[in-house]
Write a protein that holds these residues in place. Structure first.
Motif, PDB file in Angstrom:
ATOM      1  N   UNK A 184     -35.843  11.850 -24.479  1.00 47.20           N
ATOM      2  CA  UNK A 184     -35.983  11.698 -23.028  1.00 47.20           C
ATOM      3  C   UNK A 184     -34.761  12.245 -22.297  1.00 47.20           C
ATOM      4  N   UNK A 185     -34.241  13.343 -22.781  1.00 48.50           N
ATOM      5  CA  UNK A 185     -33.079  14.006 -22.181  1.00 48.50           C
ATOM      6  C   UNK A 185     -33.071  15.440 -22.686  1.00 48.50           C
ATOM      7  N   UNK A 186     -32.422  16.355 -21.956  1.00 48.20           N
ATOM      8  CA  UNK A 186     -32.395  17.748 -22.420  1.00 48.20           C
ATOM      9  C   UNK A 186     -31.745  17.865 -23.801  1.00 48.20           C
ATOM     10  N   UNK A 206     -37.640  24.674 -20.120  1.00 51.22           N
ATOM     11  CA  UNK A 206     -36.402  25.197 -20.677  1.00 51.22           C
ATOM     12  C   UNK A 206     -35.441  25.525 -19.539  1.00 51.22           C
ATOM     13  N   UNK A 207     -34.245  24.922 -19.585  1.00 51.16           N
ATOM     14  CA  UNK A 207     -33.212  25.183 -18.583  1.00 51.16           C
ATOM     15  C   UNK A 207     -31.894  25.458 -19.308  1.00 51.16           C
ATOM     16  N   UNK A 208     -30.858  25.721 -18.533  1.00 46.51           N
ATOM     17  CA  UNK A 208     -29.537  25.926 -19.130  1.00 46.51           C
ATOM     18  C   UNK A 208     -29.037  24.662 -19.817  1.00 46.51           C
ATOM     19  N   UNK A 209     -29.444  23.497 -19.333  1.00 46.82           N
ATOM     20  CA  UNK A 209     -28.997  22.240 -19.930  1.00 46.82           C
ATOM     21  C   UNK A 209     -29.666  21.971 -21.260  1.00 46.82           C
ATOM     22  N   UNK A 210     -30.848  22.520 -21.481  1.00 44.10           N
ATOM     23  CA  UNK A 210     -31.563  22.279 -22.724  1.00 44.10           C
ATOM     24  C   UNK A 210     -33.063  22.261 -22.495  1.00 44.10           C
ATOM     25  N   UNK A 211     -33.769  21.659 -23.437  1.00 43.15           N
ATOM     26  CA  UNK A 211     -35.230  21.650 -23.435  1.00 43.15           C
ATOM     27  C   UNK A 211     -35.711  20.216 -23.241  1.00 43.15           C
ATOM     28  N   UNK A 259     -35.162  10.589 -13.026  1.00 44.35           N
ATOM     29  CA  UNK A 259     -35.091  11.832 -12.255  1.00 44.35           C
ATOM     30  C   UNK A 259     -35.075  11.519 -10.766  1.00 44.35           C
ATOM     31  N   UNK A 260     -34.490  12.421  -9.992  1.00 44.15           N
ATOM     32  CA  UNK A 260     -34.309  12.162  -8.556  1.00 44.15           C
ATOM     33  C   UNK A 260     -35.635  11.846  -7.867  1.00 44.15           C
ATOM     34  N   UNK A 261     -36.691  12.604  -8.207  1.00 42.46           N
ATOM     35  CA  UNK A 261     -37.979  12.377  -7.542  1.00 42.46           C
ATOM     36  C   UNK A 261     -38.535  10.995  -7.887  1.00 42.46           C
ATOM     37  N   UNK A 262     -38.406  10.597  -9.171  1.00 45.69           N
ATOM     38  CA  UNK A 262     -38.926   9.304  -9.593  1.00 45.69           C
ATOM     39  C   UNK A 262     -38.116   8.173  -8.971  1.00 45.69           C
TER      40      UNK A 262
END
Length: 565
Positions: free
Chosen positions: A296-298, A336-341, A386-389
Motif C-alpha cells: 500500500x505504498x510506492x 508508475x511514477x518516479x516514486x515507484x509502482x 491519499x489527499x483526495x481520500x
C-alpha cells in the motif's frame, strides 16, 4: 541464479554426500553457489576463495536473503560442508581449505548480527521484511499455490485492510483502461467483418496485421484473448460471432463494468498471460500485484526487478523492468511514477475481488468519517491517506455535524495531544464559519489550544483577547512542529516552502524560550532547511540554548490515548 556449472556442481555434491555418508544441505549450498556466481565472479568450484565466504555470509546474505538471525548456524554448517567437498574433490588444496575454515570460524559469531542489521538489507529484502515477520512463516508474499490454475495461496500472511474508492469512480476509471477499450474495439472489428480463426482458435496473421494498421493496436493478440475471456465474442467453430456480453463499453452500467474488470484482473494474473512481453515479469504478475496490495505504498521499480530475478528468473534473462511495467500500466492495474509502482484504485479493487473469490479474507479498512473526532484524526494521522481520500473523509465527517458540535468534538479530542495531532484538528476547525465561535471560545482556557483559538476568532473579526508575545512564539513553534513529518519525508520541498513563508530571524532568535516539547526539533529542522545563512545560524544558536534548558518531552513522550487504542 542457477546456471549450468552450478547444476553440475550440485549433482556432484549429491553423489559425494551419498558416497561419504555425509548429510548435505543442498538448498543452502546451491544458494551459496548461486550468489557466488551472480555477484562474486565465481564461474566454477575452483574459483571459491576464503574471501568468497566472507563476502557471501557477511555482505550478500544479509542484503539478499530473508532469514532470521537464528538461521545463521545452518548456513555456516553448509559452508563448512562445501569446503570439505571442495577439498575432497581436489578443487582446492589443504592450505586454502585451512584458510577457508579459519574465515568461517571468524564469521560464525558475526553472521547473526549481520542478518539482523537492517542497514544491510537490499531493497527487495527491506520491502518484504517490512510486510511483517509472520509472512516468513508460510509462503513468501506473491508465491502461487501448486493447485490447478495457479490460484493465490490462502496460506499467505493475512492481507492488510484496504480503502476502496467509490464504485462510480472505479467504473469511470475502468472505462478508460487502454487494454479493456482495445478488447471492445477488437471484438467489434472482428464481428463486423465476419472473421474466422485459425484451426487452433488463434487470430489469423492477416487479421492481426489489419487490426494494427486500422486500429493502431500494436499487439492485437492480447486484446483478442481478453475479448474471448470476457465473453465479448465467442467462436462458432472457427467463425467469430458476438458474445452475450458484447455491448458498447460507455453504455454499460457501473456494476457490469466492475464485474468485467474483476474478470479482467483474474485473466491477467491467474494464470499469467503475455501482458508485458517479458517472460519473467509475465510469470510474476500475481507476485507483483500481491506485493503492491500488501505494501500500500510506492515500491521502487528496481526492488520489483530484484525480487523477480531472485525468485523467478532462474537462468532466464529479464529485460528492463521499467519497460515491462509500462505494459502493466497499459493494462490499467498499476500506476508508475518516479516514486515507484502502486496499484491503481481499480487495480486494488480487482485484486481484492480476486482474493475473495479464492476464499481469502481481504478486509476493508474502516472509514474514518464514520467515527468520532478521535477516529477521524487517527485515520488522517496514522493511515497516510491519499489527499483526495483524506479530503473526502473530512467533508463527509463535517457534513454529519453542525459547526459548533464539530468544533467542540475536534478540539476536545486533542487536549494534551502532540503537535501533529493537534494541528490536524485545528486545520479542520479552520474550515468552519462563525457559527462555531461558542465552541472555539470555550477552549481559551486551555494553554495549548488558546493561541489557536485566539487566531481563529480574530481572523473572523470576532471578539478575542490579543495574543501575548509569549503566545505568538508558542503558536509559531507549534505550527512548525506540525510540519516536522513533512520536513523529514521531503526536505527539499519543505525548504522551498519555509524559504518563502518562514519565520523572521527575530522570531527564531527567541524561540528557544518557548516551553514547547518540540522546540529543539523545530529549531534543528530550521537550521538544516533554511536557505538564508543568517536565519539558519540563528536557528542553530537558538537550538543550542533550548537544549541547554533541557526542554524535552516527558519520559516516554506524550501519549495520545485515542491513537494508542
Amino acid at each position: 541464479m542457477s546456471i549450468e556449472w552450478v547444476n553440475r556442481a550440485i549433482d556432484r555434491l549429491r553423489a559425494w554426500g551419498r558416497e561419504k555418508g555425509v548429510e548435505v544441505d543442498i538448498d543452502e549450498i546451491r544458494l551459496l553457489c548461486d550468489y557466488a556466481s551472480d555477484y562474486l565472479d565465481v564461474h566454477r568450484l575452483g574459483d571459491f576463495r576464503p574471501s568468497t565466504f566472507e563476502e557471501l555470509l557477511l555482505e550478500i546474505y544479509p542484503r539478499k536473503v530473508i532469514a532470521p538471525p537464528e538461521s545463521a548456524p545452518e548456513t555456516i554448517a553448509a559452508a563448512r560442508t562445501l569446503v570439505d567437498f571442495l577439498l575432497d574433490q581436489g578443487e582446492i588444496g589443504e592450505d586454502v581449505a585451512a584458510r577457508m575454515r579459519e574465515t568461517i570460524d571468524r564469521i560464525e559469531p558475526e553472521m547473526p548480527h549481520a542478518l539482523a542489521d537492517t542497514s544491510k538489507f537490499g531493497m527487495a529484502k527491506s520491502l518484504f521484511s517490512s510486510i511483517g515477520p509472520e509472512a516468513l512463516d508460510g509462503p513468501m508474499p506473491g508465491e502461487l499455490a501448486a493447485e490447478e490454475g495457479g490460484a493465490p495461496d490462502a496460506g499467505l500472511a493475512p492481507l492488510p485492510p484496504v480503502r476502496l474508492a467509490p464504485a462510480a469512480e472505479l467504473a469511470a476509471a475502468v472505462r478508460e483502461v487502454p487494454l479493456l477499450r482495445d478488447a471492445f474495439r477488437v471484438a467489434a472489428w472482428l464481428t463486423e467483418g465476419g472473421r474466422t480463426t485459425t484451426t487452433r482458435k488463434t487470430l489469423r496473421v492477416r487479421d492481426a496485421k489489419q487490426i494494427t494498421a486500422e486500429l493502431g493496436i500494436a499487439r492485437p493478440q492480447l486484446p483478442w484473448r481478453l475479448a474471448l475471456h470476457l465473453g465479448l465474442i465467442r467462436l462458432d467453430r472457427t467463425a467469430i460471432v458476438p458474445g452475450e456480453a458484447f455491448r458498447p463499453l460507455p453504455g454499460l452500467p457501473d456494476d457490469e463494468v466492475l464485474r468485467l474488470w474483476a474478470r479482467m484482473v483474474a485473466f491477467l494474473v491467474d494464470p499469467p498471460v503475455a501482458v508485458t512481453g517479458d517472460e519473467v515479469v509475465d510469470d510474476g504478475l500475481f507476485p507483483i500485484h500481491d506485493l503492491l496490495y500488501r505494501m500500500q505504498a510506492p515500491v521502487p521499480q528496481d526492488a520489483i526487478g530484484e525480487y523477480l530475478k531472485e525468485t523467478l528468473a532462474g537462468d532466464r534473462p529479464m529485460g528492463p523492468i521499467g519497460a515491462a511495467l509500462a505494459g502493466l500500466a497499459e493494462a490499467g492495474t498499476v500506476h508508475v511514477t518516479e516514486e515507484g509502482v502502486t496499484l491503481t484504485p481499480h487495480g486494488l479493487w480487482g485484486m481484492r475481488e480476486l482474493y475473495t473469490s479464492r476464499g481469502m479474507d481481504a478486509p476493508i479498512a474502516a472509514d474514518p468519517s464514520e467515527g468520532d473526532a478521535s477516529t477521524l484524526i487517527a485515520g488522517l494521522v496514522t493511515d497516510s491517506l491519499p489527499e483526495e481520500e483524506a479530503e473526502r473523509c473530512i467533508q463527509a465527517w463535517l457534513a454529519r455535524r453542525d459547526p459548533q458540535t464539530a468544533a467542540d468534538e475536534l478540539l476536545s479530542a486533542v487536549v494534551g495531544a502532540p503537535a501533529e495531532v493537534r494541528g490536524v484538528a485545528v486545520s479542520i476547525v479552520d474550515r468552519l464559519g462563525p457559527e462555531a465561535a461558542p465552541a472555539v471560545r470555550s477552549y481559551l482556557d486551555d494553554p495549548e489550544l488558546r493561541p489557536h483559538a485566539i487566531h481563529w476568532l480574530s481572523s473572523r473579526g470576532l471578539d478575542a483577547p490579543p495574543l501575548t508575545h509569549e503566545e505568538l512564539l508558542w503558536v509559531s513553534v507549534d505550527m512548525l512542529a506540525l510540519a516536522l513529518p513533512a520536513a523529514e519525508a521531503d526536505p527539499e520541498t519543505f525548504a522551498e516552502n519555509i524559504a518563502a513563508s518562514g519565520p523572521s530571524i527575530e522570531l527564531i532568535e527567541e524561540m528557544w524560550k518557548v516551553d514547547h516539547p518540540d522546540v529543539v526539533e523545530v529549531l534543528e529542522m530550521l537550521s538544516g532547511t533554511l536557505t538564508d545563512p543568517d536565519a539558519a545560524k540563528a536557528a542553530r544558536k537558538a537550538a543550542m540554548k533550548a537544549r541547554s534548558r533541557a526542554i524535552r518531552r516527558p519520559p516516554g513522550g506524550r501519549e495520545w490515548s485515542r491513537l494508542q487504542g
